[in-house]
Scaffold this active site. Structure first.
Site, PDB file in Angstrom:
ATOM      1  N   LEU A 224       4.744   7.400   5.144  1.00  0.00           N
ATOM      2  CA  LEU A 224       4.641   6.155   5.904  1.00  0.00           C
ATOM      3  C   LEU A 224       3.430   5.390   5.373  1.00  0.00           C
ATOM      4  O   LEU A 224       2.367   5.978   5.154  1.00  0.00           O
ATOM      5  CB  LEU A 224       4.453   6.431   7.398  1.00  0.00           C
ATOM      6  CG  LEU A 224       5.694   6.817   8.203  1.00  0.00           C
ATOM      7  CD1 LEU A 224       5.284   7.234   9.612  1.00  0.00           C
ATOM      8  CD2 LEU A 224       6.705   5.670   8.260  1.00  0.00           C
ATOM      9  N   ASP A 225       3.573   4.084   5.173  1.00  0.00           N
ATOM     10  CA  ASP A 225       2.445   3.272   4.723  1.00  0.00           C
ATOM     11  C   ASP A 225       1.319   3.319   5.750  1.00  0.00           C
ATOM     12  O   ASP A 225       1.539   3.617   6.927  1.00  0.00           O
ATOM     13  CB  ASP A 225       2.885   1.820   4.520  1.00  0.00           C
ATOM     14  CG  ASP A 225       3.863   1.675   3.360  1.00  0.00           C
ATOM     15  OD1 ASP A 225       3.652   2.333   2.334  1.00  0.00           O
ATOM     16  OD2 ASP A 225       4.832   0.900   3.493  1.00  0.00           O
ATOM     17  N   SER A 226       0.111   2.985   5.305  1.00  0.00           N
ATOM     18  CA  SER A 226      -1.062   3.069   6.180  1.00  0.00           C
ATOM     19  C   SER A 226      -0.905   2.231   7.439  1.00  0.00           C
ATOM     20  O   SER A 226      -1.330   2.637   8.532  1.00  0.00           O
ATOM     21  CB  SER A 226      -2.322   2.637   5.424  1.00  0.00           C
ATOM     22  OG  SER A 226      -2.606   3.533   4.379  1.00  0.00           O
TER      23      SER A 226
ATOM     24  N   ALA B 220       1.730   1.580   9.031  1.00  0.00           N
ATOM     25  CA  ALA B 220       2.839   2.064   9.853  1.00  0.00           C
ATOM     26  C   ALA B 220       2.410   3.253  10.704  1.00  0.00           C
ATOM     27  O   ALA B 220       1.397   3.903  10.459  1.00  0.00           O
ATOM     28  CB  ALA B 220       4.008   2.450   8.957  1.00  0.00           C
TER      29      ALA B 220
END
Length: 357
Positions: free
Chosen positions: A44-46, A48
């Site tokens: 998951l991106d930061s 998110a």
């Protein structure tokens, strides 16, 4: 620091907080279980938040299998702008008129089933052995090929309009994607949409950032993600995750208010304690929920299985069809995964017996 535990093995559902990388979020699992052998099943991106399924010890062999599962997300999409990263950390590179609700609904109808999607340039995908995002930051141009992904279901959960009005639509406890009749909201169809919170169920490899961009373009606007929440990976549900109570409510207003928030340091210790209580072993029930029928290896054939001898149907409690199967010993210990294909049985991988759960 926790004592090293080389025999720690299991599955942990972890609620990643926004503002942390997926990698740094694993530190709590490592400390709780005293092992460095952990692997999550999809980054998951930061910016998110949401579900990470973490495989621990010998169960890290399952990571690639779980990564292939369908995933469910909620996304807060902002219309009228597009950023270079397609998320709130980027620079605005495009502006456009806001779409009205009727245009958004027509656009969403196009994003069903198999679609072609170009991944974000700012991504971990590799081009000539280097991350695309690293190449972009170094000033190089990157062209990523389109790929076919699948959008299985979608539902608008909440809208916020240009004039500041907002509406949250009814949820169905039995079906989180149950459609409702927008004719009941006919007075909203011509209003300009500034933000939308939309739920998606998608296949492996689908970038929700790209989906937001393409939806914006399809309704003659522009769009990017302000927030992203992963709620499910196949049968694994965020509501059962360690740290779930630390996540902020996922609404449009909450996401906008917390764009630059940083998780509190004391949250780390809370998650460590929850992980200790929530790690679970691989069971036949979990395996079957993951799409792998469970079969029992007879006790008389355990030695042959662990020594890598040729596999025969009579060793297992099943009538095989072409598929992958999870293997359990008679005492319930998870032993590995096998594949039945063209009337033959093949090893996928074996969990070493001296490190089994």
């Amino acid at each position: 620091m926790a004592k090293k535990n080389s025999n720690a093995a299991g599955i942990v559902l972890l609620a990643k907080q926004s503002g942390l990388t997926s990698y740094s979020s694993l530190h709590a699992v490592k400390k709780a279980l005293g092992t460095s052998k952990v692997g999550h099943t999809g980054t998951l991106d930061s910016f998110a938040q949401g579900l990470l399924v973490v495989c621990v010890g010998n169960l890290t062999r399952l990571s690639s299998h779980i990564t292939a599962f369908n995933k469910t997300y909620e996304a807060v999409i902002e219309f009228g702008k597009e950023t270079d990263t397609l998320d709130p950390t980027g620079e605005v590179i495009k502006t456009a008129e806001l779409p009205d609700l009727q245009s958004l609904l027509k656009s969403l109808d196009q994003f069903t089933g198999a679609i072609e999607q170009t991944p974000p340039a700012f991504s971990a995908l590799h081009v000539d052995g280097k991350r695309a995002s690293d190449l972009i930051r170094s000033g190089q141009e990157v062209e990523l090929e389109k790929r076919v992904v699948h959008v299985f279901s979608k539902k608008i959960c909440e809208l916020k309009f240009e004039d500041g009005d907002s509406v949250t639509f009814p949820e169905d406890d039995e079906d989180e994607f149950k459609a409702f009749d927008f004719s009941e909201y006919s007075d909203l169809l011509t209003k300009k949409v500034h933000y939308a919170r939309i739920r998606f169920e998608v296949s492996k490899g689908t970038y929700i950032r790209s989906l937001a961009r393409d939806i914006g373009s399809s309704c003659s606007s522009a769009a990017f993600l302000d927030g992203l929440l992963r709620t499910k990976i196949s049968c694994f549900d965020l509501k059962n995750a360690a740290g779930i109570e630390l996540l902020k409510p996922f609404t449009i207003d909450s996401v906008l208010q917390n764009l630059n928030s940083v998780p509190k340091s004391e949250n780390f210790d809370i998650i460590v304690e929850e992980v200790k209580n929530k790690i679970v072993s691989m069971t036949p029930e979990i395996a079957e929920q993951c799409g792998m029928k469970a079969v029992i290896l007879s006790k008389d054939n355990e030695k042959y299985f662990y020594n890598g001898c040729p596999l025969k149907q009579k060793m297992f409690s099943a009538v095989f069809k072409d598929a992958k199967y999870s293997v359990f010993l008679e005492d319930g210990t998870f032993a590995g995964v096998i594949r039945f294909e063209n009337n033959s049985i093949y090893y996928e991988y074996v969990i070493p017996r001296n490190k089994s759960e």
